[in-house]
Design a protein around this motif. Structure first.
Motif, PDB file in Angstrom:
ATOM      1  N   ARG A 132       0.874  -1.286   0.045  1.00 48.87           N
ATOM      2  CA  ARG A 132      -0.048  -0.051   0.036  1.00 48.87           C
ATOM      3  C   ARG A 132       0.874   1.157  -0.018  1.00 48.87           C
ATOM      4  O   ARG A 132       0.454   2.334  -0.786  1.00 48.87           O
ATOM      5  N   ALA A 135       2.273   1.740  -3.489  1.00 45.80           N
ATOM      6  CA  ALA A 135       1.199   2.346  -4.439  1.00 45.80           C
ATOM      7  C   ALA A 135       0.743   3.678  -3.969  1.00 45.80           C
ATOM      8  O   ALA A 135       0.558   4.619  -4.956  1.00 45.80           O
ATOM      9  N   HIS A 136       0.849   4.220  -2.929  1.00 47.31           N
ATOM     10  CA  HIS A 136       0.598   5.597  -2.331  1.00 47.31           C
ATOM     11  C   HIS A 136       1.766   6.308  -2.750  1.00 47.31           C
ATOM     12  O   HIS A 136       1.499   7.427  -3.439  1.00 47.31           O
ATOM     13  N   GLU A 139       1.639   6.881  -6.402  1.00 46.04           N
ATOM     14  CA  GLU A 139       0.293   7.857  -6.775  1.00 46.04           C
ATOM     15  C   GLU A 139       0.735   9.292  -6.485  1.00 46.04           C
ATOM     16  O   GLU A 139       0.471  10.272  -7.253  1.00 46.04           O
ATOM     17  N   GLN A 140       1.446   9.454  -5.515  1.00 43.81           N
ATOM     18  CA  GLN A 140       1.681  10.973  -5.131  1.00 43.81           C
ATOM     19  C   GLN A 140       2.930  11.370  -6.079  1.00 43.81           C
ATOM     20  O   GLN A 140       2.861  12.743  -6.273  1.00 43.81           O
ATOM     21  N   ARG A 142       3.109  10.775  -9.248  1.00 46.73           N
ATOM     22  CA  ARG A 142       2.227  10.981 -10.397  1.00 46.73           C
ATOM     23  C   ARG A 142       1.444  12.223 -10.370  1.00 46.73           C
ATOM     24  O   ARG A 142       1.592  13.096 -11.081  1.00 46.73           O
ATOM     25  N   PHE A 143       0.786  12.191  -9.262  1.00 47.99           N
ATOM     26  CA  PHE A 143       0.231  13.520  -8.836  1.00 47.99           C
ATOM     27  C   PHE A 143       1.060  14.748  -8.794  1.00 47.99           C
ATOM     28  O   PHE A 143       0.710  15.942  -9.486  1.00 47.99           O
ATOM     29  N   THR A 301      -9.870   4.903 -14.847  1.00 44.29           N
ATOM     30  CA  THR A 301      -8.865   5.899 -14.571  1.00 44.29           C
ATOM     31  C   THR A 301      -9.464   7.386 -14.314  1.00 44.29           C
ATOM     32  O   THR A 301      -8.746   8.496 -14.036  1.00 44.29           O
ATOM     33  N   GLU A 304      -8.524   9.324 -11.209  1.00 39.20           N
ATOM     34  CA  GLU A 304      -7.058   9.680 -11.190  1.00 39.20           C
ATOM     35  C   GLU A 304      -7.109  11.213 -11.204  1.00 39.20           C
ATOM     36  O   GLU A 304      -7.660  11.724 -12.155  1.00 39.20           O
ATOM     37  N   GLN A 307      -7.090  13.205 -14.911  1.00 41.59           N
ATOM     38  CA  GLN A 307      -7.691  12.290 -15.853  1.00 41.59           C
ATOM     39  C   GLN A 307      -8.911  12.805 -16.465  1.00 41.59           C
ATOM     40  O   GLN A 307      -9.937  12.726 -15.718  1.00 41.59           O
ATOM     41  N   ALA A 325     -11.274  13.204  -8.701  1.00 45.50           N
ATOM     42  CA  ALA A 325     -10.231  13.063  -7.776  1.00 45.50           C
ATOM     43  C   ALA A 325     -10.467  13.549  -6.382  1.00 45.50           C
ATOM     44  O   ALA A 325     -10.458  13.072  -5.425  1.00 45.50           O
ATOM     45  N   THR A 329     -11.404  11.739  -2.927  1.00 44.62           N
ATOM     46  CA  THR A 329     -10.706  12.055  -1.768  1.00 44.62           C
ATOM     47  C   THR A 329     -11.821  12.612  -0.630  1.00 44.62           C
ATOM     48  O   THR A 329     -11.576  12.110   0.420  1.00 44.62           O
TER      49      THR A 329
END
Length: 363
Positions: A132, A135-136, A139-140, A142-143, A301, A304, A307, A325, A329
């Motif tokens: 996890r 993945a987090h 994701e951060q 990419r963000f 997607t 995200e 996107q 997104a 959240t």
């Protein structure tokens, strides 16, 4: 002392204690339960009496018992060290994986073999946490990359407009100002969306009782002019849906969903349906719209950040790409779930499921 040494001493100490208790039991048995006549017969001189015989028996028993205790002590230390090493071997793998994770290698997994025991459960829980966390972090990253790209775009456009204005002083200043205003507005909207996303993810809000049906009606009334402008009809229906959370954030959820449903709709005669319902323990908010048919791969997607879908990124109301997104959240911060599925006839069905609030008092 290390844990292995402590376990070794514990094993050896327990073994010595058991041995001492055993020898004490043997000695008490000899003193109490062995007949005196047996001791007299076994003595060289029957006239010495029982007590001298018992004394001689102690002289023979004690040295041999001490030798056995010494052997058991050595055996307990060596065996305890080996057993402790075998018992603590899984901790060595867990420690190694922890150090790699602390150094930034989140792809490392323990994958402890063997039967399921306390160490196996600890290793599996650690692997799940690393998965996890990896993945987090991804994701951060990419963000952050997407946010940097999105923020760089309006800045680059502003710089280009200013360069053009400098190179052509006789140009239309009003047109340049209008374009700069539009670009800056987009940058401000993006910045505010990022701040809202950050605050929602940190759960920095006060919970209050909220009726989602009233929030849906308020959002529909607010966005009705935009819907009429684009030829989209909005239908709201459903029951009272009491939940707990931030009224402002939940209103933002409905506003984002409705705005997306209106903007990403059919060119003419589009429709949006908003429904609220109650289930045992939860409340539902469902927003559906007409529109183009979307592939399930694309729909998965859309939550995200940044996107929008290739066919929807260049419309006049494309937004900043954070709508769903932000919805996800905020929903997650309210202990809820967000489900996005394509409609067979085209468009999307978005469902927000939140914990229900008790209705002991009137609304």
């Amino acid at each position: 002392m290390s844990v292995r040494l402590k376990l070794t001493l514990s094993y050896a100490g327990f073994l010595m204690l058991a041995a001492v208790l055993m020898f004490a039991a043997v000695w008490l048995f000899l003193l109490r339960y062995v007949p005196d006549r047996a001791l007299m017969i076994s003595a060289d001189d029957p006239t010495n009496g029982v007590f001298p015989v018992r004394s001689r028996l102690l002289d023979v028993f004690a040295p041999r018992a001490a030798v056995v205790l010494a052997f058991l002590l050595l055996f307990g230390l060596v065996g305890g060290w080996i057993l402790a090493g075998r018992m603590l071997a899984p901790l060595t793998r867990i420690t190694h994986a922890t150090r790699l994770a602390a150094g930034g290698s989140l792809s490392q997994r323990i994958r402890l073999p063997g039967r399921r025991d306390e160490f196996r459960e600890l290793a599996d829980a650690f692997d799940t946490m690393l998965e996890r966390l990896e993945a987090h972090v991804a994701e951060q990253r990419r963000f952050a990359a997407n946010a940097s790209h999105e923020l760089r775009t309006p800045l680059a456009i502003s710089k280009a407009l200013l360069d053009v204005a400098r190179s052509d002083p006789t140009g239309d200043v009003g047109e340049v100002l209008d374009r700069l205003d539009a670009v800056n507005t987009r940058a401000i909207d993006l910045t505010e969306a990022l701040l809202l996303l950050s605050r929602a993810d940190q759960r920095a809000f006060t919970r209050e009782r909220v009726d989602l049906s009233l929030v849906a009606e308020e959002a529909a009334e607010t966005l009705l002019p935009l819907a009429e402008e684009r030829g989209v009809t909005i239908e709201t229906s459903g029951d009272i849906t009491p939940t707990s959370g931030s009224p402002a954030l939940l209103l933002q959820v409905v506003m984002n969903l409705l705005h997306n449903a209106i903007v990403h709709n059919l060119p003419a005669r589009g429709a949006v349906w908003v429904n609220t319902s109650v289930r045992p323990g939860t409340v539902l908010l469902t927003v559906e719209n007409t529109g183009a048919q979307l592939a399930p791969e694309l729909v998965s997607t859309l939550t995200e950040p940044f996107q929008r879908g290739s066919e929807r990124a260049h419309t006049d109301h494309a937004g900043v790409g954070l709508g769903l997104a932000i919805v996800e959240t905020i929903t997650r911060a309210h202990d809820g779930t967000l489900t996005v599925t394509p409609r067979p006839a085209g468009g999307l069905r978005v469902t927000v499921e939140l914990p229900a609030e008790s209705t002991h008092t009137d609304w």
